[in-house]
Design a protein around this motif. Structure first.
Motif, mmCIF file in Angstrom:
data_model
loop_
_atom_site.group_PDB
_atom_site.id
_atom_site.type_symbol
_atom_site.label_atom_id
_atom_site.label_comp_id
_atom_site.label_asym_id
_atom_site.label_seq_id
_atom_site.Cartn_x
_atom_site.Cartn_y
_atom_site.Cartn_z
ATOM 1 N N ASP A 60 3.685 -9.870 5.479
ATOM 2 C CA ASP A 60 3.169 -9.024 4.396
ATOM 3 C C ASP A 60 2.239 -9.858 3.531
ATOM 4 O O ASP A 60 2.628 -10.931 3.044
ATOM 5 C CB ASP A 60 4.328 -8.482 3.558
ATOM 6 N N GLU A 87 0.060 -10.067 0.097
ATOM 7 C CA GLU A 87 -0.053 -9.444 -1.229
ATOM 8 C C GLU A 87 -1.164 -10.064 -2.070
ATOM 9 O O GLU A 87 -1.142 -9.960 -3.288
ATOM 10 C CB GLU A 87 1.291 -9.559 -1.967
ATOM 11 N N THR A 131 5.773 -13.637 3.419
ATOM 12 C CA THR A 131 4.994 -12.923 2.411
ATOM 13 C C THR A 131 3.973 -13.879 1.823
ATOM 14 O O THR A 131 4.344 -14.948 1.320
ATOM 15 C CB THR A 131 5.896 -12.375 1.296
ATOM 16 N N LYS A 189 1.421 -14.598 -1.034
ATOM 17 C CA LYS A 189 1.152 -14.095 -2.379
ATOM 18 C C LYS A 189 0.923 -15.254 -3.338
ATOM 19 O O LYS A 189 1.044 -16.428 -2.971
ATOM 20 C CB LYS A 189 2.302 -13.219 -2.861
#
Length: 794
Positions: free
Chosen positions: A210, A212, A280, A282
């Motif tokens: 993911d 972000e 993730t 980010k």
């Protein structure tokens, strides 16, 4: 960048080329080979067999070895290595062998004959930083099947030639050996063969990804299970050594080799150390985290982080976290290949002092995102071959569509820009050699730019490719066809140069200071950008040079201080430069401290003062053909923090302030570490733009002038310059005025002062008579009386 010919030979055949000639050819197409060196140094090195090894009778650590150096030829060598033993195949330096550490000669060691030396790897490779501890601790033991008597470096694969290439910033793609291979293939007119990637049955992966943040355009992860960690094969270790990378183990070495080959940095995670099999990407983390090297580093919110299990798994493109690192017990790994924002990564790497080889690829833009999925498959293939990987899983990645970039160029455009007469076939040959695909319509080429060539975006880039491959030295020397023009300065340039010349002639030295300054000083002496916000650099070198300046004076005061600190007390300087905020304003700055003039043999000394600076500004105004009648001096505010309120004045034209003259405020001078300093600051953008009459030349007057003196009583606050301006307007016969005395005291009222003015009267057409002079003087007295209630002093 280090480029190994052995590694390069994997992709394009170069092993039949003279290394020096190849270096010259590569330099001629724009990739300067700044130096070269062999991977290992040594002549007369052979494979030997230790037939017998006994202790030296006169030493507690030396050994006497009987070594077979050729079939049937045995010689005695004294060796001090702790790991030497009978039955070993070793590297032998024969007498006369030249190593980087010196020349080997036969002799006696503690009374025993020694005819050569048994070598360690550290004695062959100059850069010991890249070697393992075992390479330095003892001799290098060869495989048991090594043939005795053969040349050792060639047998070991260390006979490599390394080119040190200084890549230009636009060709960071050549940090990948495959990209460099296309360049070499084009030069040698040889095909490029990329490594074959074997694909295996892949299982479904349980990893999730993911992203972000916009600073990660692509992220891919591939799970590989059942790997075995051990020493890399010799070819892989040597390939890394040739590229300036220290071999570690087969897992780490594979990731580094793939980066050398493709330009794509690789990071690996221990799959079993991940509680949640999720990645993730980010920003927003802050705090101290332990990295792979065991050190704690402070992460800030703008850093790009690959987060695992809710914490830092990797500082993107810089270094992985300690919690997920690969170790000798690792069996299952996740391979990461991604694209991260270069400028942000550079800022992070610099702050953490971790400018690694991998981070340099991101910073310099060497990533070919369109090839990243193939890179992951290449890693998996090598892990299968060199680490006995048991299971390979499907790649999990973010969506990415590689943009197709096409650029059109015509034969006429090529020849027009290069001054050549290339044919369509000759240009086709260049594109074919570079492996560029294209469509040809008459004389127009529409080239599909390869994904790894980030430097090509317009037709001029393709024309450069033609010039490179044809050879810059082969291009004809031709002059461009253009209309004739006069080599004249613009009006602005002429005035700037005239100002610089007049100030230099008057004894001032021109300086050139930095355009950037610190936020703490940017608003000092800020006269022309009072309400403008600061322009900040996105990635400044430091706080002291982080914003563009609004005034030249702070830097001139720093120059004054520097000279004062070096025993130069008399400093008279000026600078013409731009300041940049919402608008660009060109300024003239003057700073004077100490003596302006010192002529010992004449006994004449002139200290820097308000009046000296004022005189210099008047000279500048003369150069710009701006008469004194067009500007006035107005005292600065009493609470001014930059200029001495009693010794400073603004220069006003109409309602606009175009400059200032005066003494630096004592408090401000103390803050800058200077003494009594006088300065001037002019808005040249405004002054050069002032409409002025053309400079006129007149003949020398044929008739004599007449001088008269006046002593006028006026209010104390009346500026003397205003009185002069009024006198000039009173009569056309007034050609010059000089104020030679200002008196306040006895016989003059307390709120008054006496100004003595010398007038010069002249008529270009006739000799003045007494009556005409008296009439002119009466006009002058009437004008000053009307304007200032001035009275003639009795």
């Amino acid at each position: 960048m280090n480029a190994s010919l052995k590694v390069l030979n994997n992709y394009v055949k170069v092993d039949d080329q003279d290394p020096l000639e190849l270096s010259e050819k590569i330099t001629r197409i724009g990739h300067e080979v700044e130096g070269h060196h062999p991977l290992a140094v040594g002549t007369k090195l052979v494979v030997g067999y230790v037939k017998e090894c006994i202790d030296h009778p006169n030493s507690d650590h030396l050994h006497i070895c009987q070594v077979e150096i050729a079939p049937g030829e045995v010689t005695q060598i004294v060796c001090g290595a702790p790991n030497v033993a009978a039955g070993e195949k070793v590297v032998v330096a024969l007498p006369g062998c030249e190593l980087y550490g010196g020349k080997i000669a036969a002799g006696k060691i503690r009374g025993e004959e020694s005819n050569g030396m048994i070598c360690s790897i550290a004695e062959l490779i100059p850069d010991n930083r890249l070697l393992r501890d075992e390479d330095k601790a003892g001799i290098h033991v060869l495989p048991a099947d090594a043939p005795v008597g053969v040349e050792a470096l060639s047998y070991m694969g260390l006979d490599d030639f390394i080119m040190e290439i200084g890549l230009t910033p636009n060709r960071s793609d050549c940090m990948a050996m495959t990209s460099l291979a296309y360049e070499v293939g084009a030069v040698l007119r040889r095909p490029v063969t990329l490594p074959e990637i074997h694909h295996y049955d892949e299982l479904e992966s349980d990893i999730t990804v993911d992203v972000e943040t916009d600073l990660c355009p692509f992220f891919g992860a591939k799970l590989v299970k059942g790997v075995e960690t051990h020493e890399s094969p010799a070819w892989l270790r040597h390939a890394l050594l040739s590229s300036g990378i220290k071999p570690i183990n087969n897992i780490v070495d594979i990731s580094n080799f793939v980066m050398v080959e493709t330009g794509q940095p690789i990071h690996m995670y221990d799959y079993d150390k991940l509680n949640k099999k999720a990645f993730t990407i980010k920003q927003g983390f802050s705090g101290d985290y332990k990295m792979l090297d065991g050190e704690d580093y402070t992460i800030e919110k703008e850093d790009i982080i690959v987060s695992t299990d809710g914490t830092v798994g990797c500082v993107a493109g810089v270094m992985g976290a300690d919690a997920t690192k690969i170790d000798e017990n690792t069996k299952n790994i996740v391979i990461e290949a991604a694209t991260f924002d270069g400028p942000q990564l550079r800022m992070t790497a610099r702050r953490l002092n971790l400018l690694t080889e991998a981070s340099q690829h991101y910073i310099k833009g060497a990533i070919n995102t369109a090839n990243t999925l193939n890179v992951l498959d290449r890693c998996a293939d090598l892990l299968k071959q060199l680490a006995n990987a048991k299971e390979i899983y499907k790649t999990v990645a973010t969506d990415y569509v590689a943009p197709e970039k096409k650029v059109t160029v015509s034969v006429e455009r090529v020849n027009g820009l290069l001054g050549t007469s290339f044919t369509v076939e000759e240009i086709k040959d260049v594109f074919d050699r570079l492996c560029f695909s294209y469509d040809l319509d008459g004389t127009n080429f529409t080239v599909t730019v390869p994904a790894y060539r980030n430097d090509i975006s317009m037709d001029a880039d393709l024309i450069e490719e033609v010039a490179r491959l044809y050879g810059y030295d082969n291009l004809p020397s031709t002059l461009p066809e253009m209309s004739m023009t006069q080599g004249l300065l613009t009006d602005k340039q002429a005035k700037e140069r005239a100002i610089a010349h007049i100030l230099s002639d008057l004894g001032l030295h021109e300086t050139l200071t930095y355009t950037l300054t610190s936020p703490s000083k940017v608003n000092d002496f800020n006269l022309f950008h009072p309400d403008d916000e600061n322009i900040k650099l996105m990635w400044p070198l430091g706080e002291e040079h982080s914003v563009t300046r609004k005034s030249i004076l702070p830097h001139l005061l720093e120059v004054v201080k520097y000279n004062n600190d070096h025993a130069m007390k008399d400093v008279n300087i000026f600078e013409i430069a731009n300041t940049y905020v919402n608008e660009e304003i060109e300024q003239l700055g003057i700073a004077m401290s100490g003596l302006y003039m010192d002529i010992p043999w004449m006994g004449e000394k002139v200290e820097a003062s308000y009046y000296v600076v004022k005189g210099l500004v008047e000279k500048v105004m003369d150069v710009l053909n701006i008469t004194p009648a067009r500007y006035s001096l107005v005292r600065v505010e009493e609470d001014n923090k930059d200029f001495h309120p009693g010794r400073s004045a603004y220069i006003r034209m109409g309602k606009d302030i175009v400059g200032v003259i005066g003494q630096v405020h004592p408090a401000k001078a103390k803050a800058y570490g200077v003494g009594e300093t006088y300065v001037a600051q002019l808005n040249l953008t405004a002054l050069i733009g002032v409409r002025s009459s053309k400079l006129k030349f007149t003949a020398l007057p044929q008739y004599p002038s007449v001088s008269r003196d006046l002593a006028l009583i006026v209010d104390r606050d009346v500026p003397a310059s205003d009185i002069e301006r009024t006198i000039f307007k009173a009569s056309k016969l007034i050609k010059d005025t000089t104020i030679f005395d200002v008196y306040e005291g006895e016989h003059v009222a307390k709120d008054k002062k006496s100004i003595a003015v010398s007038l010069m009267l002249q008529d270009e057409k006739r000799t003045l008579d007494e009556k005409t002079v008296n009439e002119a003087m009466e006009q002058v007295l009437a004008a000053v009386k009307k304007a200032y209630s001035a009275e003639l002093r009795q």
